[in-house]
Design a protein around this motif. Structure first.
Motif, PDB file in Angstrom:
ATOM      1  N   THR A   1       0.827  -1.205   0.000  1.00  0.00           N
ATOM      2  CA  THR A   1       0.000   0.000   0.000  1.00  0.00           C
ATOM      3  C   THR A   1       0.866   1.261   0.000  1.00  0.00           C
ATOM      4  O   THR A   1       0.493   2.272  -0.594  1.00  0.00           O
ATOM      5  CB  THR A   1      -0.982   0.021   1.185  1.00  0.00           C
ATOM      6  OG1 THR A   1      -0.260  -0.103   2.413  1.00  0.00           O
ATOM      7  CG2 THR A   1      -1.990  -1.109   1.074  1.00  0.00           C
TER       8      THR A   1
ATOM      9  N   GLN B   1      -1.947   5.512  -0.439  1.00  0.00           N
ATOM     10  CA  GLN B   1      -3.148   5.141   0.310  1.00  0.00           C
ATOM     11  C   GLN B   1      -4.393   5.292  -0.555  1.00  0.00           C
ATOM     12  O   GLN B   1      -4.550   6.283  -1.260  1.00  0.00           O
ATOM     13  CB  GLN B   1      -3.292   5.999   1.563  1.00  0.00           C
ATOM     14  CG  GLN B   1      -2.372   5.579   2.679  1.00  0.00           C
ATOM     15  CD  GLN B   1      -2.749   4.229   3.277  1.00  0.00           C
ATOM     16  OE1 GLN B   1      -2.992   3.249   2.574  1.00  0.00           O
ATOM     17  NE2 GLN B   1      -2.781   4.178   4.576  1.00  0.00           N
ATOM     18  N   ALA B   2      -5.248   4.320  -0.496  1.00  0.00           N
ATOM     19  CA  ALA B   2      -6.531   4.348  -1.196  1.00  0.00           C
ATOM     20  C   ALA B   2      -7.530   3.585  -0.343  1.00  0.00           C
ATOM     21  O   ALA B   2      -7.197   2.555   0.242  1.00  0.00           O
ATOM     22  CB  ALA B   2      -6.414   3.715  -2.572  1.00  0.00           C
ATOM     23  N   GLU B   3      -8.739   4.096  -0.267  1.00  0.00           N
ATOM     24  CA  GLU B   3      -9.784   3.423   0.507  1.00  0.00           C
ATOM     25  C   GLU B   3     -10.516   2.394  -0.352  1.00  0.00           C
ATOM     26  O   GLU B   3     -10.993   1.383   0.135  1.00  0.00           O
ATOM     27  CB  GLU B   3     -10.775   4.455   1.050  1.00  0.00           C
ATOM     28  CG  GLU B   3     -11.799   3.865   1.991  1.00  0.00           C
ATOM     29  CD  GLU B   3     -12.690   4.920   2.615  1.00  0.00           C
ATOM     30  OE1 GLU B   3     -13.623   4.524   3.320  1.00  0.00           O
ATOM     31  OE2 GLU B   3     -12.469   6.130   2.400  1.00  0.00           O
ATOM     32  N   TYR B   4     -10.579   2.652  -1.650  1.00  0.00           N
ATOM     33  CA  TYR B   4     -11.283   1.762  -2.566  1.00  0.00           C
ATOM     34  C   TYR B   4     -10.347   1.304  -3.680  1.00  0.00           C
ATOM     35  O   TYR B   4      -9.446   2.026  -4.090  1.00  0.00           O
ATOM     36  CB  TYR B   4     -12.499   2.463  -3.193  1.00  0.00           C
ATOM     37  CG  TYR B   4     -13.590   2.734  -2.194  1.00  0.00           C
ATOM     38  CD1 TYR B   4     -14.537   1.761  -1.897  1.00  0.00           C
ATOM     39  CD2 TYR B   4     -13.672   3.954  -1.534  1.00  0.00           C
ATOM     40  CE1 TYR B   4     -15.528   1.993  -0.977  1.00  0.00           C
ATOM     41  CE2 TYR B   4     -14.667   4.199  -0.616  1.00  0.00           C
ATOM     42  CZ  TYR B   4     -15.597   3.222  -0.341  1.00  0.00           C
ATOM     43  OH  TYR B   4     -16.575   3.456   0.579  1.00  0.00           O
ATOM     44  N   PHE B   5     -10.618   0.092  -4.169  1.00  0.00           N
ATOM     45  CA  PHE B   5      -9.841  -0.484  -5.253  1.00  0.00           C
ATOM     46  C   PHE B   5     -10.789  -1.035  -6.306  1.00  0.00           C
ATOM     47  O   PHE B   5     -11.814  -1.642  -5.978  1.00  0.00           O
ATOM     48  CB  PHE B   5      -8.967  -1.643  -4.745  1.00  0.00           C
ATOM     49  CG  PHE B   5      -7.853  -1.204  -3.838  1.00  0.00           C
ATOM     50  CD1 PHE B   5      -6.574  -1.029  -4.332  1.00  0.00           C
ATOM     51  CD2 PHE B   5      -8.079  -0.969  -2.494  1.00  0.00           C
ATOM     52  CE1 PHE B   5      -5.541  -0.627  -3.510  1.00  0.00           C
ATOM     53  CE2 PHE B   5      -7.054  -0.560  -1.659  1.00  0.00           C
ATOM     54  CZ  PHE B   5      -5.779  -0.392  -2.167  1.00  0.00           C
TER      55      PHE B   5
ATOM     56  N   THR C   1      -6.622  -2.106  -8.513  1.00  0.00           N
ATOM     57  CA  THR C   1      -6.177  -0.783  -8.933  1.00  0.00           C
ATOM     58  C   THR C   1      -6.726   0.228  -7.940  1.00  0.00           C
ATOM     59  O   THR C   1      -7.942   0.328  -7.771  1.00  0.00           O
ATOM     60  CB  THR C   1      -6.693  -0.451 -10.348  1.00  0.00           C
ATOM     61  OG1 THR C   1      -6.275  -1.484 -11.236  1.00  0.00           O
ATOM     62  CG2 THR C   1      -6.177   0.887 -10.825  1.00  0.00           C
ATOM     63  N   PRO C   2      -5.850   0.972  -7.263  1.00  0.00           N
ATOM     64  CA  PRO C   2      -6.336   1.940  -6.288  1.00  0.00           C
ATOM     65  C   PRO C   2      -7.144   3.048  -6.959  1.00  0.00           C
ATOM     66  O   PRO C   2      -6.798   3.510  -8.036  1.00  0.00           O
ATOM     67  CB  PRO C   2      -5.071   2.513  -5.655  1.00  0.00           C
ATOM     68  CG  PRO C   2      -3.918   1.949  -6.378  1.00  0.00           C
ATOM     69  CD  PRO C   2      -4.407   0.954  -7.369  1.00  0.00           C
ATOM     70  N   LEU C   3      -8.253   3.406  -6.320  1.00  0.00           N
ATOM     71  CA  LEU C   3      -9.081   4.504  -6.806  1.00  0.00           C
ATOM     72  C   LEU C   3      -8.906   5.686  -5.869  1.00  0.00           C
ATOM     73  O   LEU C   3      -8.919   5.538  -4.654  1.00  0.00           O
ATOM     74  CB  LEU C   3     -10.553   4.102  -6.844  1.00  0.00           C
ATOM     75  CG  LEU C   3     -10.902   2.959  -7.785  1.00  0.00           C
ATOM     76  CD1 LEU C   3     -12.378   2.622  -7.684  1.00  0.00           C
ATOM     77  CD2 LEU C   3     -10.556   3.324  -9.221  1.00  0.00           C
ATOM     78  N   ARG C   4      -8.753   6.828  -6.437  1.00  0.00           N
ATOM     79  CA  ARG C   4      -8.617   8.030  -5.631  1.00  0.00           C
ATOM     80  C   ARG C   4      -9.807   8.923  -5.916  1.00  0.00           C
ATOM     81  O   ARG C   4     -10.075   9.259  -7.079  1.00  0.00           O
ATOM     82  CB  ARG C   4      -7.303   8.722  -5.946  1.00  0.00           C
ATOM     83  CG  ARG C   4      -6.167   7.856  -5.405  1.00  0.00           C
ATOM     84  CD  ARG C   4      -4.804   8.313  -5.814  1.00  0.00           C
ATOM     85  NE  ARG C   4      -3.776   7.421  -5.296  1.00  0.00           N
ATOM     86  CZ  ARG C   4      -3.483   6.228  -5.755  1.00  0.00           C
ATOM     87  NH1 ARG C   4      -4.170   5.730  -6.731  1.00  0.00           N
ATOM     88  NH2 ARG C   4      -2.506   5.508  -5.239  1.00  0.00           N
ATOM     89  N   ALA C   5     -10.512   9.278  -4.865  1.00  0.00           N
ATOM     90  CA  ALA C   5     -11.700  10.113  -5.002  1.00  0.00           C
ATOM     91  C   ALA C   5     -11.299  11.506  -5.472  1.00  0.00           C
ATOM     92  O   ALA C   5     -10.286  12.049  -5.045  1.00  0.00           O
ATOM     93  CB  ALA C   5     -12.445  10.205  -3.681  1.00  0.00           C
ATOM     94  N   GLN C   6     -12.088  12.025  -6.357  1.00  0.00           N
ATOM     95  CA  GLN C   6     -11.851  13.380  -6.825  1.00  0.00           C
ATOM     96  C   GLN C   6     -12.700  14.338  -5.998  1.00  0.00           C
ATOM     97  O   GLN C   6     -13.832  14.012  -5.630  1.00  0.00           O
ATOM     98  CB  GLN C   6     -12.233  13.515  -8.288  1.00  0.00           C
ATOM     99  CG  GLN C   6     -11.368  12.705  -9.212  1.00  0.00           C
ATOM    100  CD  GLN C   6     -11.738  12.955 -10.664  1.00  0.00           C
ATOM    101  OE1 GLN C   6     -12.512  13.832 -10.983  1.00  0.00           O
ATOM    102  NE2 GLN C   6     -11.181  12.161 -11.550  1.00  0.00           N
TER     103      GLN C   6
END
Length: 79
Positions: free
Chosen positions: A18, A23-27, A39-44
């Motif tokens: 990680t 850091q990512a909360e969702y993948f 694949t890590p998703l980063r909130a916009q």
């Protein structure tokens, strides 16, 4: 590196992994050629989303219509 899948289908990712991807909360999860790919998703921020909608010339009504269309049950077609 080894990770164990629990009886509840939960997987703990090693900290070194990680840290390497951030850091990512969702993948986003997909199966590809017998492998599990995360694949890590980063909130916009909301302003970024609004700016993207504005650039695409989409209105709130356009988005509402698209959501309504997506929620409409599809009719089965005959072959």
């Amino acid at each position: 590196m080894l990770a164990k899948l629990t009886s509840k289908n939960q997987l703990t990712l090693p900290k070194s992994i990680t840290s390497a991807v951030g850091q990512a909360e969702y993948f986003e999860v997909e199966a590809r050629n017998g492998q599990i790919v995360l694949t890590p998703l980063r909130a916009q921020p909301p302003d970024a989303v609004r700016a993207k909608l504005a650039a695409l010339d989409l209105t709130e009504k356009d988005v509402a219509n698209a959501v309504a269309l997506a929620r409409t049950p599809r009719r089965k077609t005959r072959d």
